[in-house]
Design a protein around this motif. Structure first.
Motif, PDB file in Angstrom:
ATOM      1  N   THR A   3       0.855  -1.185   0.000  1.00  0.00           N
ATOM      2  CA  THR A   3       0.000   0.000   0.000  1.00  0.00           C
ATOM      3  C   THR A   3       0.892   1.236   0.000  1.00  0.00           C
ATOM      4  O   THR A   3       1.634   1.474   0.950  1.00  0.00           O
ATOM      5  CB  THR A   3      -0.919   0.015   1.235  1.00  0.00           C
ATOM      6  OG1 THR A   3      -0.115  -0.136   2.417  1.00  0.00           O
ATOM      7  CG2 THR A   3      -1.918  -1.128   1.176  1.00  0.00           C
ATOM      8  N   ASP A   4       0.803   2.001  -1.062  1.00  0.00           N
ATOM      9  CA  ASP A   4       1.708   3.131  -1.218  1.00  0.00           C
ATOM     10  C   ASP A   4       1.143   4.452  -0.702  1.00  0.00           C
ATOM     11  O   ASP A   4       1.876   5.418  -0.559  1.00  0.00           O
ATOM     12  CB  ASP A   4       2.082   3.296  -2.696  1.00  0.00           C
ATOM     13  CG  ASP A   4       2.905   2.114  -3.211  1.00  0.00           C
ATOM     14  OD1 ASP A   4       3.750   1.615  -2.435  1.00  0.00           O
ATOM     15  OD2 ASP A   4       2.689   1.697  -4.352  1.00  0.00           O
ATOM     16  N   ASN A   5      -0.150   4.506  -0.452  1.00  0.00           N
ATOM     17  CA  ASN A   5      -0.733   5.801  -0.076  1.00  0.00           C
ATOM     18  C   ASN A   5      -1.781   5.648   1.025  1.00  0.00           C
ATOM     19  O   ASN A   5      -2.832   6.276   0.983  1.00  0.00           O
ATOM     20  CB  ASN A   5      -1.367   6.463  -1.304  1.00  0.00           C
ATOM     21  CG  ASN A   5      -2.527   5.647  -1.861  1.00  0.00           C
ATOM     22  OD1 ASN A   5      -2.560   4.436  -1.693  1.00  0.00           O
ATOM     23  ND2 ASN A   5      -3.469   6.304  -2.503  1.00  0.00           N
ATOM     24  N   LEU A   6      -1.478   4.818   2.008  1.00  0.00           N
ATOM     25  CA  LEU A   6      -2.420   4.605   3.094  1.00  0.00           C
ATOM     26  C   LEU A   6      -1.732   4.909   4.421  1.00  0.00           C
ATOM     27  O   LEU A   6      -0.675   4.359   4.723  1.00  0.00           O
ATOM     28  CB  LEU A   6      -2.930   3.156   3.087  1.00  0.00           C
ATOM     29  CG  LEU A   6      -4.016   2.838   4.106  1.00  0.00           C
ATOM     30  CD1 LEU A   6      -5.284   3.646   3.822  1.00  0.00           C
ATOM     31  CD2 LEU A   6      -4.336   1.345   4.104  1.00  0.00           C
ATOM     32  N   VAL A 184       0.915   2.685   6.471  1.00  0.00           N
ATOM     33  CA  VAL A 184       0.705   1.257   6.260  1.00  0.00           C
ATOM     34  C   VAL A 184       1.482   0.859   5.009  1.00  0.00           C
ATOM     35  O   VAL A 184       1.104   1.198   3.888  1.00  0.00           O
ATOM     36  CB  VAL A 184      -0.797   0.925   6.101  1.00  0.00           C
ATOM     37  CG1 VAL A 184      -0.977  -0.581   5.930  1.00  0.00           C
ATOM     38  CG2 VAL A 184      -1.596   1.424   7.301  1.00  0.00           C
ATOM     39  N   ARG A 185       2.566   0.136   5.203  1.00  0.00           N
ATOM     40  CA  ARG A 185       3.433  -0.230   4.085  1.00  0.00           C
ATOM     41  C   ARG A 185       2.893  -1.425   3.311  1.00  0.00           C
ATOM     42  O   ARG A 185       3.032  -1.507   2.083  1.00  0.00           O
ATOM     43  CB  ARG A 185       4.835  -0.554   4.610  1.00  0.00           C
ATOM     44  CG  ARG A 185       5.564   0.640   5.215  1.00  0.00           C
ATOM     45  CD  ARG A 185       6.101   1.563   4.133  1.00  0.00           C
ATOM     46  NE  ARG A 185       6.996   0.863   3.244  1.00  0.00           N
ATOM     47  CZ  ARG A 185       8.308   0.696   3.456  1.00  0.00           C
ATOM     48  NH1 ARG A 185       8.854   1.196   4.561  1.00  0.00           N
ATOM     49  NH2 ARG A 185       9.051   0.063   2.587  1.00  0.00           N
ATOM     50  N   ALA A 186       2.300  -2.385   4.030  1.00  0.00           N
ATOM     51  CA  ALA A 186       1.736  -3.571   3.383  1.00  0.00           C
ATOM     52  C   ALA A 186       0.677  -4.168   4.297  1.00  0.00           C
ATOM     53  O   ALA A 186       0.750  -4.036   5.523  1.00  0.00           O
ATOM     54  CB  ALA A 186       2.833  -4.598   3.082  1.00  0.00           C
ATOM     55  N   GLU A 257       6.611  -7.650   1.109  1.00  0.00           N
ATOM     56  CA  GLU A 257       5.967  -6.603   0.323  1.00  0.00           C
ATOM     57  C   GLU A 257       6.303  -5.217   0.846  1.00  0.00           C
ATOM     58  O   GLU A 257       6.354  -4.241   0.079  1.00  0.00           O
ATOM     59  CB  GLU A 257       4.450  -6.822   0.321  1.00  0.00           C
ATOM     60  CG  GLU A 257       4.028  -8.057  -0.461  1.00  0.00           C
ATOM     61  CD  GLU A 257       2.557  -8.397  -0.303  1.00  0.00           C
ATOM     62  OE1 GLU A 257       2.048  -9.178  -1.130  1.00  0.00           O
ATOM     63  OE2 GLU A 257       1.916  -7.884   0.639  1.00  0.00           O
ATOM     64  N   ALA A 258       6.542  -5.115   2.141  1.00  0.00           N
ATOM     65  CA  ALA A 258       6.913  -3.829   2.724  1.00  0.00           C
ATOM     66  C   ALA A 258       8.395  -3.522   2.559  1.00  0.00           C
ATOM     67  O   ALA A 258       8.842  -2.405   2.843  1.00  0.00           O
ATOM     68  CB  ALA A 258       6.555  -3.817   4.206  1.00  0.00           C
TER      69      ALA A 258
END
Length: 352
Positions: A3-6, A184-186, A257-258
């Motif tokens: 998640t790139d923008n959360l 939130v990175r992933a 993923e992060a």
């Protein structure tokens, strides 16, 4: 899922008074041997304060901490494990009315201990597909102080190795696509639906036993099911094996993923426990020292179901236990069996 923008713009928990385990033992509510073995020291007890009230109070605090206006909340999600109020009434709208007001969708979730992370995932989908939306409120709460559940003994008879007593609390997070002190990175979710029958046991699906006045006894329900269908004991080992494999794989997935490894994880939020053996079983397969968990916080409050994660995250931020650049692994698993994990990066230390 990366998640790139959360972002988590605000997080808060509302915890009622703590009741000592020693007093519960003295009154005969909780077995002294179990109390010593399971490690709990106290439990949060809300008395006559309802679960939705706890959630709304936490929601007000989380919204204030976020710095966002109530009119910026485009979605409200609320969850609880136990009964929230009168039948035919929906607590998500109560929470919305007391925290934000407005006409945004207010939706109830029934996802047990993974509900907050599930809610963040659902909110992310809404916020990234609606160009007019950029913030959502996710709350969770429970009050187990009713005759149809025994907070001290609801899990008695089930050899999970964790032991559990139920605490009352409310929690809230405000997520945003525009910024916040936590990123939130992933985030990833999964389930082991083939084991749902273990939680259902041999009880009738209709009418629901609770409507007949039968007390909810999850532990003995599981134990009797295993005894009837698998007297050799292989089923319990299979459940444990599948759960450990699935949650370990999910945590490794979100870390990958992060873009972080076990050594980059500063702290871990998790299902609360009173005994270090659960944290060891949870974190050692990942190569993370159990000391990075929240043993003392959990054993002082009881298992807060879907609010464990929120109190853990709020506690880490409020106490300064994490600093900008640190990463927090959030791990949750719930009944029937649902699993959720997230990696959250600390970007700022707000004055909370």
């Amino acid at each position: 899922m990366r998640t790139d923008n959360l972002y988590i713009a605000g997080v808060a928990a509302r915890v009622p008074e703590l009741f000592p385990v020693a007093e519960a033992v003295r009154r005969g509510w909780y077995d002294a041997g179990r109390a010593e073995a399971e490690g709990w020291t106290s439990v949060a007890v809300a008395g006559g304060l309802s679960a939705p009230e706890l959630a709304a109070e936490a929601g007000v605090d989380a919204l204030k901490r976020s710095g966002l206006g109530s009119d910026e909340i485009a979605l409200v999600l609320h969850s609880g494990v136990w009964h929230q109020g009168p039948d035919g009434w929906f607590p998500a709208h109560y929470v919305q009315d007391r925290v934000t007001g407005g006409t945004a969708p207010a939706i109830g979730l029934h996802q047990g201990c993974t509900a907050v992370l599930d809610g963040i995932r659902l909110a992310h989908g809404q916020l990234t597909t609606d160009p007019t939306a950029h913030a959502a409120l996710i709350t969770a709460s429970d009050n187990f102080g009713t005759p149809l559940v025994d907070r001290w003994n609801y899990a008695d008879g089930w050899g999970s190795g964790r032991g559990s007593i139920l605490g009352d609390a409310g929690g809230a997070v405000v997520v945003s696509t525009e910024g916040g002190p936590l990123r939130v990175r992933a985030l990833a979710l999964t389930s082991l639906s083939s084991w749902e029958h273990l939680y259902r046991g041999d009880e009738a699906m209709y009418p629901p036993p609770i409507l007949l006045g039968n007390q909810a006894v999850l532990g003995s329900r599981m134990a009797s099911y295993v005894a009837r269908h698998d007297p050799d004991g292989g089923l319990l080992q299979a459940v444990t094996r599948d759960l450990v494999r699935a949650r370990t794989a999910l945590a490794r997935q979100v870390m990958e993923e992060a873009g972080v490894g076990p050594g980059d994880i500063t702290r871990v939020t998790h299902v609360f426990t009173g005994h270090p053996r659960y944290l060891a079983s949870l974190l050692r397969p990942l190569g993370i020292p159990p000391e990075r968990g929240l043993l003392d916080l959990g054993r002082a409050h009881g298992h807060l179901t879907s609010t464990d994660q929120v109190l853990g995250l709020s506690h880490l931020m409020e106490t300064g236990a994490v600093s900008p650049g640190d990463h927090i692994l959030m791990m949750a698993n719930g009944g029937s069996i649902s699993l959720a994990c997230a990696v959250v990066e600390v970007l700022d230390r707000p004055d909370w």
